[in-house]
Scaffold this motif. Sequence first.
Motif, mmCIF file in Angstrom:
data_model
loop_
_atom_site.group_PDB
_atom_site.id
_atom_site.type_symbol
_atom_site.label_atom_id
_atom_site.label_comp_id
_atom_site.label_asym_id
_atom_site.label_seq_id
_atom_site.Cartn_x
_atom_site.Cartn_y
_atom_site.Cartn_z
ATOM 1 N N UNK A 131 0.803 -1.252 0.136
ATOM 2 C CA UNK A 131 0.004 0.084 0.009
ATOM 3 C C UNK A 131 0.832 1.275 0.095
ATOM 4 N N UNK A 132 0.399 2.310 -0.664
ATOM 5 C CA UNK A 132 0.973 3.483 -0.582
ATOM 6 C C UNK A 132 0.520 4.582 0.562
ATOM 7 N N UNK A 133 -0.337 3.980 1.275
ATOM 8 C CA UNK A 133 -1.297 4.803 2.256
ATOM 9 C C UNK A 133 -0.799 4.415 3.415
ATOM 10 N N UNK A 134 -0.085 5.336 4.504
ATOM 11 C CA UNK A 134 0.187 5.202 5.718
ATOM 12 C C UNK A 134 -0.820 4.577 6.614
ATOM 13 N N UNK A 135 -2.242 4.960 6.544
ATOM 14 C CA UNK A 135 -3.165 4.463 7.388
ATOM 15 C C UNK A 135 -3.566 2.900 7.151
ATOM 16 N N UNK A 136 -3.201 2.872 5.976
ATOM 17 C CA UNK A 136 -3.625 1.438 5.391
ATOM 18 C C UNK A 136 -2.487 0.342 6.084
ATOM 19 N N UNK A 137 -1.307 1.026 6.005
ATOM 20 C CA UNK A 137 0.041 0.275 6.483
ATOM 21 C C UNK A 137 -0.242 -0.121 7.977
ATOM 22 N N UNK A 138 -0.881 0.998 8.489
ATOM 23 C CA UNK A 138 -0.834 0.733 10.178
ATOM 24 C C UNK A 138 -1.748 -0.110 10.456
ATOM 25 N N UNK A 139 -2.855 0.068 9.793
ATOM 26 C CA UNK A 139 -4.196 -0.977 10.249
ATOM 27 C C UNK A 139 -3.691 -2.232 9.887
ATOM 28 N N UNK A 140 -3.120 -2.392 8.666
ATOM 29 C CA UNK A 140 -2.827 -3.724 8.349
ATOM 30 C C UNK A 140 -1.675 -4.495 9.192
ATOM 31 N N UNK A 141 -0.836 -3.664 9.581
ATOM 32 C CA UNK A 141 0.097 -4.301 10.694
ATOM 33 C C UNK A 141 -0.426 -4.424 11.937
ATOM 34 N N UNK A 142 -1.205 -3.789 12.274
ATOM 35 C CA UNK A 142 -2.025 -3.900 13.686
ATOM 36 C C UNK A 142 -3.068 -5.209 13.443
ATOM 37 N N UNK A 143 -3.362 -5.566 12.352
ATOM 38 C CA UNK A 143 -4.125 -6.656 12.003
ATOM 39 C C UNK A 143 -3.584 -8.074 11.868
ATOM 40 N N UNK A 144 -1.966 -7.761 11.777
ATOM 41 C CA UNK A 144 -1.181 -9.074 11.734
ATOM 42 C C UNK A 144 -0.312 -8.931 10.505
ATOM 43 N N UNK A 145 -0.194 -7.913 9.725
ATOM 44 C CA UNK A 145 0.907 -7.922 8.721
ATOM 45 C C UNK A 145 2.306 -7.771 9.300
ATOM 46 N N UNK A 146 3.036 -8.108 8.633
ATOM 47 C CA UNK A 146 4.687 -8.163 9.247
ATOM 48 C C UNK A 146 5.472 -7.057 8.539
ATOM 49 N N UNK A 147 5.130 -6.615 7.508
ATOM 50 C CA UNK A 147 5.956 -5.746 6.519
ATOM 51 C C UNK A 147 5.101 -4.622 5.696
ATOM 52 N N UNK A 148 5.723 -3.654 5.313
ATOM 53 C CA UNK A 148 5.047 -2.554 4.709
ATOM 54 C C UNK A 148 5.625 -2.422 3.150
ATOM 55 N N UNK A 149 4.986 -2.855 2.273
ATOM 56 C CA UNK A 149 5.371 -2.816 0.737
ATOM 57 C C UNK A 149 5.103 -1.581 0.288
ATOM 58 N N UNK A 150 5.973 -0.557 0.289
ATOM 59 C CA UNK A 150 5.311 0.976 -0.433
ATOM 60 C C UNK A 150 6.071 1.113 -1.805
ATOM 61 N N UNK A 151 5.341 1.389 -2.697
ATOM 62 C CA UNK A 151 5.671 1.575 -3.981
ATOM 63 C C UNK A 151 6.062 3.019 -4.246
ATOM 64 N N UNK A 152 5.598 3.667 -3.279
ATOM 65 C CA UNK A 152 6.106 5.122 -3.217
ATOM 66 C C UNK A 152 7.323 5.493 -2.288
ATOM 67 N N UNK A 153 7.830 4.378 -1.904
ATOM 68 C CA UNK A 153 9.249 4.553 -1.070
ATOM 69 C C UNK A 153 8.963 5.923 0.169
ATOM 70 N N UNK A 154 7.902 5.648 0.640
ATOM 71 C CA UNK A 154 7.474 6.443 1.720
ATOM 72 C C UNK A 154 7.335 7.995 1.365
ATOM 73 N N UNK A 155 6.929 8.201 -0.071
ATOM 74 C CA UNK A 155 6.541 9.540 -0.483
ATOM 75 C C UNK A 155 5.102 9.910 -0.651
#
Length: 273
Positions: free
Chosen positions: A88-112
Amino acid sequence: MASGAPLVMGVLNVTPDSFSDGGRFADIEAALAQARALVAAGADWLDVGGESTRPQAQPVTEEVELARVLPVVRALREQLDAPVSIDTRKPGVARAAIAAGASMWNDITALTGAPESLQMAAKIGAPVVLMHMQGEPATMQDAPHYEDALAEVCAWLGARAEAAMAAGVPKEAIWLDPGIGFGKRLEHNLALLARLDRLVALGFPVLLGASRKRTVQYIDPTAVDPMDRLGGSLAIALHGARAGVAMVRVHDVRETVQALKVQAAILAARRLA
Ligand code: HH2
């Protein structure tokens, strides 16, 4: 191969419009069945995505993306052992997915992707993939331009890694990805693939994603259907392994795992010969 075969990340798109598998795994039962099949085939990671980023793809809202990915991430955590990354490129989606059990954030925008992306990555504390892209998915293939694609992509990714570390992301949590097909013509993709070792030399694990991409079609014009790009996808994964990438992101896990094993066995035999 630098040090053993790379890990294999299986793609799990829960989108209606992904370029090669759009709509096939959009309901949760279909997504779970596909996840089980990917793990049985040898996937080390599962990459769950709820927004297509193929050329010309239209963005989706955070609500839509969350509704697509969260039930799947939760179910995967409950039912499977394989670690999950959230594409995901959305920080809110990354945060919620990690809280739900994901272990890595794959960001095609490299945090931009959003002003708070860097801070969010530091706060989440999970490994993060920083991928290179020129432009935005909707228009990125209109007129990609580089003076020197290899040098520019390496320099940009190095700078993004510095920015992430300055924001508080630990060095060992950072992965780099050249972003094959993201705002790049064939010549740019080939320049990057030909010298993947230069990206590896930056000192971060490298993720390579070229599975079923149009790069293969540009070389073999008969491969119009993404499903007809397996041979080219395997060739790129094997080449990436020899160049020292740490993980390949693929749709065809079973075939990729087998190809990597065979290559590793041959290279091991050569060392003994
Ligand atoms: N490629 C795609 C999506 N996410 N993430 C990383 N780190 N590297 C990639 O090369 C990459 C990625 C595009 O492929 P896919 O997910 O199959 O298609 P779509 O974006 O249409 O869902």
